[in-house]
Each structure stands twice: as C-alpha cells, then as structure tokens.
Design an enzyme around this catalytic site. Structure first.
Site, short mmCIF file in Angstrom:
data_model
loop_
_atom_site.label_atom_id
_atom_site.label_comp_id
_atom_site.label_asym_id
_atom_site.label_seq_id
_atom_site.Cartn_x
_atom_site.Cartn_y
_atom_site.Cartn_z
N SER A 652 43.81 34.13 -66.90
CA SER A 652 44.16 33.15 -65.84
C SER A 652 43.28 31.88 -66.18
O SER A 652 43.40 31.08 -66.32
CB SER A 652 45.25 32.92 -64.77
OG SER A 652 44.17 32.77 -63.62
N LYS A 695 47.94 27.74 -56.39
CA LYS A 695 46.80 27.04 -57.51
C LYS A 695 46.91 25.63 -57.14
O LYS A 695 46.31 24.77 -57.44
CB LYS A 695 47.12 28.04 -58.81
CG LYS A 695 46.71 29.02 -59.11
CD LYS A 695 46.85 29.53 -60.38
CE LYS A 695 45.66 31.19 -60.27
NZ LYS A 695 46.34 31.75 -62.05
#
Length: 786
Positions: A652, A695
C-alpha cells in the site's frame, strides 16, 4: 487533468432515521434468524441431508459472525424431527471381566433396566435368606447331615460291640474316639492299668491296637462321605438359590422380550448369580446376611448394568456442543479405584464422552481446540473412519499400575460431526492432512459482509430486538438503531455492505445499555452508542496517543506543511492485539548515478517482507516502460520508510514510494501537507488498499493536533471510494474546507497533486522525468567508456 476533492456525500454512506424501511422497532416481530448467509444455509442443509460416509461438515468463518449460534439453532430444529437414538449400557462379561459387553437398548429402556436390576438386588437380599430359612430347606439339609452321621455311627457301633466282647470300652467325644480296658465291669484308669502285670498290660494293648486298626479301616471312607455330603448340600443350595432367583430373572426376561442383547445378559445372570451367592453368602454357617451393605455393593457391582448414555430426557436426536474437546471429554474414560494398595477397575467405571452422547445425532466442536491436546485429532479421524467408539487410552499417556485393565467392546458410531473454525484452519488442514477432505466433504462458508438492502436492515432490526429481549437490554430508539447500522457499515469497511460479525454489534449494544443505565435513561439512543464507541477507542488508545505525542514533540519526523524533494508522507496500519489504527510514516528516496537500480533499504535490512519488496520492484517496471523506452534504465536509488524499526509488509506504500522516487529524479519538491496511500502496478494504475478509513483518520488526527490549515489532505485510490466510512470529525473538517480528500486512478494524478504548480502541464513533467533518467544513463555510459 483537473482533480477535484471528494465531497462530503462521498465520505460515508450513513443513513438517517427517515430512510429506515419501517416506522418503529416496536412494530417489528423479534426474530433470531441470522441475516443473509444463504450460501451457508444451503450448504448446511445439504450436508445434514446427506447420509453417506464422510459427509461431515466444516463451518468456516470469522469469530463473532454467529457461526455456532446459527448452526446450533438449525441442528436443534432438525433434530426435533428425527427419532431419538437408543440407549447404550455396559454389562459384566462373566467369562472375561476385562472385556465388558456393550448392549443397545431402545430409548429410555436402558435407564429402566438399570433400575430394575437395582430392584432385583434389593429383592435378592430379602429372598435368599428367606429361602434358606424355609422349613423344607432346613428339613432337606438336616436329612443330608443325618445321612452322613448315620454312616459314621453305624461303623462306630459295630466296632463298639466287638470291643465290648473283648472287655474294651469305646468312648466318643465329638470327633475323637478312644478305647479303655474293662476289669470287673469297670473301666480302668491309667493308675490301675499301671498296677497290672506286664503280660496283662501287653495283652490289653494288643487288643486296643487291633481295635484302633479296625476303626481306621471302618472310617476310611469318611472323606468320601464328607465330599458326598458337601456336594449334596451344594446341590441343595444351588437348587434353592435357583428357585429363589428364577421369578426375579423371569420377570426381567418377560419385561424385555425381543431384545436379544438383554436376553443373552439375563441368561448370563441366571448362570452366574448362583455362583456369586454361594461364594459370598457363607450359607454353611448361617442363612443370615453378615453384612447387608457389603453384599449389596458386591451384587450391584457385578449384576447391575452401567448406563453409558440415555436420550430419554429430550425428544429427537441429540445435539451436543463440546466447548472443551479434550481426549477424555470427547471419547470418555475408564476410572480406577484403589483397594488395599492395588489399583483396579470394572465395567461400572466406564464413563461416556461427547461422542457417545451425540451418537445418533450431531456433535459441534471448534477445530482450533482439537489441537490443544495430542492424539485427539487422530483418534477422532479413526472413530469416523471405523464408525465405532473404543475406549483406548492415548499413546504416551502415563499408565497407572492396575490389577485389572479393561478393553470394553466398541460402540457403533453414527453421527454428524460439525467442525467450526477459521479459514486459515480449513485451508491448513486441507493442505497438511489428506484424510481431512475425505471425512469433511461439506464446506459451510459464512460471508463476512451482507448487502445493505431494506430487507437486510429489517432483518437486522428484528435480530437486535430479539437479542435485546434475551439479554434484557432496554429498547433502542429509531436514531439509536440508525447509529448501529452506520457502525456496522463502518466496521465492515464498505458503504453498501453490513458486517456479518454480529457479535461485535451486540457487544457495542451491551456497552451502550450500561451507559444508558448509568445515565438513568429509558431507551438506548445514538448518544449512548457513540459514547460507547468513544470509550472503547479511548481504552485502546495508549499506544496510538504515545506515537502521536512522539511526532508532535519531533522525536518522529512527520511534516504536515512545506515542500521537500524526495520525501512524502505514507500511511500505515498498526495492529497490536485487537487494536488497529492508522498513522503516517515518512518515506524518502535518493537518486544518484549508478547501476544498482532501486534498492529497498527495508529489504536489505531484512525488515521488509515479500509483498512490500514486490511493490518496490514494480517501480522499476513502471519507470522503464513510461520514461525510458529508447534507452536503458540506469540509475541507483534508495527508498526507505524512515524511523521504522519493525517488519513491514504490504504494497500500500508503493504509490507513495514512486512519488518520492520521481520527486528525487526530477528534484521537484513534494507538498508535505499531503499523505498518500495506494498500490501501484507497472502501468501506473493506482489499486485499492486496506484500512483506508483508519489511515485517513490517522493523518487527520496529526493535522488536527497541529492545526488544520485547509491545505492538508490525503490521496487515496479511487477504487477505495466505496470503502469510505469516516468519522464525523473528519467529515465536518472536509465540509468546512479545512481538510481534503482526493481519489486518483493513475500515478500522474497523484504527481499533479503533489508536485506540479498550478498551470504546469503533466506532459512537460513527464518529459522532465525522461530527460533526467537519460542524463543519469549518459553519465553511467560515459563512465563506462572511460
């Protein structure tokens, strides 16, 4: 290309009270049927319907998804429509006590037989003494004793006549017979006998010796007469006992006609009961029982069956959930007792296990618990393969010193075993154990998410109402239920889905009810649910707050404003126990002439795991195909995640790493007010990643702590937009234009947001990247020529 920030409507999929497909929860009927799971329900019905060997079931899914509850309810409903299985008893094998017989009895008859045998023992303790006190028995016993005595008396009388003729008297005291001389009609004592002359004494002694010799010859047959008398008495006692017990055993035989196993056992009782009574009643001394309790215990231990399992208490087939599947709990055990220092056992000390109790029905076990003890899994497979249950202690078990061990006859096994476990356990067993797929052919796969439809929301409301009633929670308001639906959507991480892990929802509902009670409110409202979420988050926030404090104090360098070449804020997910939260991480890249290529410092230091290393390797493929088609890609570059001291995995961060690398190549600075997450492929397309909400919220928390400027924001993959379910604090900041979110599909869109000043064309930037790579190539070529 122009990229607009996401709107408030795109940041979550919360619903309002007006959007609920019902007026009030009070109008709905409570239901404990679980939502959705059509695939699992069909697989479960198929597996239970199949009668073939090996069609046991494996229920696969995450903990908290209601796997066990749904399976148990389905099994209990189906079991009520089935026949109740037979009882099983263990009885004494009189020919070999080490191998007790297992006998199948009709439902409920095993318990009745045990009770009847207890009654038989009680009747024996009364009947046997009465039989031996009967006048007819006493008369026959007296006749046998008299006949034996007459034989002895006859022999003694004949000898006494002969002795009298020879002036010798015969004296009999009990079993002792002696002789004495007679002189002048009177018996002579030892003193007078000593006064006789020697010739007379010798003559008398010779006569007495001859008489004693004849006495011995006459009584030579006495042992034979004693044996005959004993045999006659034994036969009399046996006949008497047999006549006494016959009505009791006949009653049992008549009551349990047609049961072959029971009839064979009754015949064995008839044969061995006489022998046992003769051995232990001591009838030769007295017909009264010396120790009633001891004899009762002895007869019960020998002649009363051991009820292994009975299903008479509940209708239908048994459904057993074994929460602690140890070897003993599953397969049963044989207990031991200590007597005079020796350890022994008998068929009465056989105890059933969960497999015995579930025989004829269903056994539910959590597969992970099967491997907490050795030998359990192997023995379970053997039982399913052989379709019989034997009491076999596991190999390696410490054996006690026993005087009598047991090897009970096996019990036929016919049941469905339902294993419940995680996906990891299922695939691991499939891979490591070839026999697993042969024994558990039906997979019942529970979905982790459910489609968010009106029907699903109604069913969820019915389930919440049912759980609230069973757990005695207060009623939930309409607004409270809306918050519960929104929490479910956020928990599963999808705007159009609901979480199937209802255990988490009910835990939150229980915590909210506790807060409602503390506040003395009548109903659970949205404020209680939000408060419960906040308190739960606070209880697990120590590490997250500590990391935030380190960043704010400058111990961890994370910039949220300014410009910098080769540096970008990436986003990571931390998982510590049950706690999961997002936090920014600084990613830097340096570029210089050389032929080492792109070096992943995490990989070189053995902190980067395989997927992260793969993501870094993809960067070279994109740079070569996009910017170096007519020359060899020649450079040396280092990429690292700064101040990271643990293992790193996942791809990611590859979008952020590529942005940092391109910035280092072009020496164009990156806006530090942005954080970036996303995976990249070799064509520069941005791919979805996990944990996008956590996040975003992690970077927002840092920016909010430093002060929101309106310039900060997060760049995410456009493919992650359906997964957005952000906290209200983030949504409010976006609405006030204090924080921004951007969704990109390609690396060039991310570069435009991060590096390009307003008005600059992306094509000119691409040309700059290509020129810089060519320059690095030329430097390396010139050095090679030199």
């Amino acid at each position: 290309m122009s990229i607009n920030p996401l709107t408030v409507e795109q940041l979550s999929a919360t619903i309002g009270p007006d959007e609920l497909p019902f007026e009030s929860l009070a109008d709905l009927t409570a239901s404990d049927e679980f939502l959705g799971q059509q695939r699992a329900k069909k697989a479960l019905a198929f597996g239970l319907r199949s009668k073939r060997t090996g069609y046991n079931l494996f229920v696969m899914g995450n903990s908290g998804s209601g796997r066990i509850s749904m399976v148990m309810r389905h099994l209990q409903t189906k079991a009520l429509l089935q026949n109740t299985p037979a009882d099983w008893i263990y009885v004494n094998n009189f020919e070999d006590v080490r191998e007790p017989w297992a006998i199948e009895m009709p439902t409920g008859q095993g318990k009745k037989l045990v009770d009847d045998c207890h009654n038989m023992v009680s009747h024996l303790l009364v009947t046997i003494p009465a039989a031996f006190e009967n006048p007819d028995y006493q008369r026959k016993r007296t006749a046998i004793d008299k006949f034996f005595k007459q034989k002895i008396d006859s022999a003694v009388n004949l000898l006494e006549k002969e002795a009298n003729q020879k002036s010798i008297a015969l004296y009999q005291e009990g079993n002792n017979i002696s002789f004495s001389p007679i002189i002048d009609g009177q018996a002579v004592d030892d003193i007078k006998f000593a006064g006789l002359n020697q010739h007379k004494r010798d003559e008398i002694n010779q006569t007495i010796d001859e008489l004693e010799e004849k006495l011995s010859e006459a009584l030579l047959a006495t042992p034979q007469w004693s044996r005959e008398s004993y045999d006659a008495l034994q036969q009399l006692d046996s006949t008497t006992i047999n006549n006494a017990i016959a009505p009791l055993v006949d009653e049992l035989e008549n009551k349990y006609q047609g049961l072959i196993g029971a009839q064979i056992y009754f015949k064995a009782i008839r044969q061995n009961l006489v022998k046992s009574i003769l051995e232990h009643f001591n009838l030769s001394e007295s017909s009264e029982l010396k120790n009633d309790h001891e004899l009762r215990e002895l007869l019960q231990q020998a002649f009363v069956p051991n009820l292994l399992v009975t299903n008479s208490a509940s209708p239908g087939a048994p459904v057993v959930y074994e929460a602690h599947p140890t070897y003993i709990n599953l397969f049963g055990r044989v207990e031991y007792r200590s007597e005079s220092g020796a350890v022994s056992t008998s068929f009465q000390h056989i105890r059933s296990g969960a497999l015995h109790r579930a025989n004829g029905g269903y056994l539910v076990v959590e597969v992970e618990k099967l491997f907490e003890e050795p030998y359990v899994w192997g023995q379970l497979k053997q039982a399913l393969q052989t379709q019989e249950l034997k009491f076999e202690p596991p190999m390696g078990e410490v054996q006690v010193m026993v005087t009598i061990g047991l090897n009970p006859h096996a019990v036929p096994l016919k049941l469905k075993v339902i294993l419940v476990g995680s996906r990891e356990s299922y695939y691991l067993l499939q891979q490591q154990d070839p026999e697993f797929s042969e024994l558990f052919r039906v997979l019942v796969d529970f979905d982790e998410q459910l489609d968010r439809t009106d029907e699903t929301i109604i069913q969820m409301a019915q389930l919440v109402k049912s759980i609230s009633q069973s757990e005695k929670f207060a009623p939930i308001t309409r607004q409270g239920f809306v918050e519960l639906v929104n929490y479910s959507a956020r928990f599963c991480g999808h705007q159009q889905k609901l979480s199937a892990r209802f255990g988490e929802l009910f835990e939150l509902l229980g915590e909210a009810d506790l807060l409602r009670e503390l506040q003395a409110d009548e109903k659970i409202d949205s404020c209680h649910l939000l408060d419960a979420q906040n308190q739960r988050e606070y209880r697990h926030s120590r590490i997250r707050n500590q990391m935030l404090e380190n960043v704010l104090q400058g111990q961890i360098i994370i910039n949220t404003d300014g410009l910098m070449v080769g540096s970008v804020n990436g986003l990571t997910i931390w998982q510590i126990g049950s706690t999961e939260f997002g936090t920014p991480a600084r990613i830097t890249a340096t570029v210089f002439p050389g032929k080492k290529g792109i070096v992943d410092i995490e990989r070189e230091s053995e902190l980067g795991l395989s997927i992260h290393s793969k993501g870094v390797l993809i960067l070279s493929g994109y740079l070569a195909s996009q910017y170096a088609r007519d020359f060899a890609l020649t450079l040396s570059a280092n990429i690292t995640m700064e101040q990271s001291y643990g293992f790193i995995d996942g791809d990611s961060a590859s979008l952020a790493e590529l942005c940092a690398l391109i910035s280092a190549i072009t020496e164009k600075p990156i806006r530090e007010s942005f954080a970036v997450t996303g995976s990249i492929n070799q064509f520069g397309e941005v791919q979805a990643v996990g944990g996008v909400n956590e996040k975003i919220e992690g970077f927002f928390t840092l920016c909010n702590a430093r002060g929101l400027t309106g310039e900060q924001g997060v760049i995410i993959p456009k493919a992650n937009m359906p997964h957005l379910n952000l906290k209200q604090s983030v949504i409010d900041a976006v609405e006030q234009k204090l924080f921004n979110l951007y969704a990109v599909e390609h690396i060039q869109q991310a570069i435009e947001l991060l590096c390009l000043p307003e008005g600059q064309n992306i094509k000119s930037f691409d040309q700059l990247v290509s020129d810089r790579l060519r320059a690095l190539h030329d430097i390396c070529e010139d050095n090679s020529d030199d």
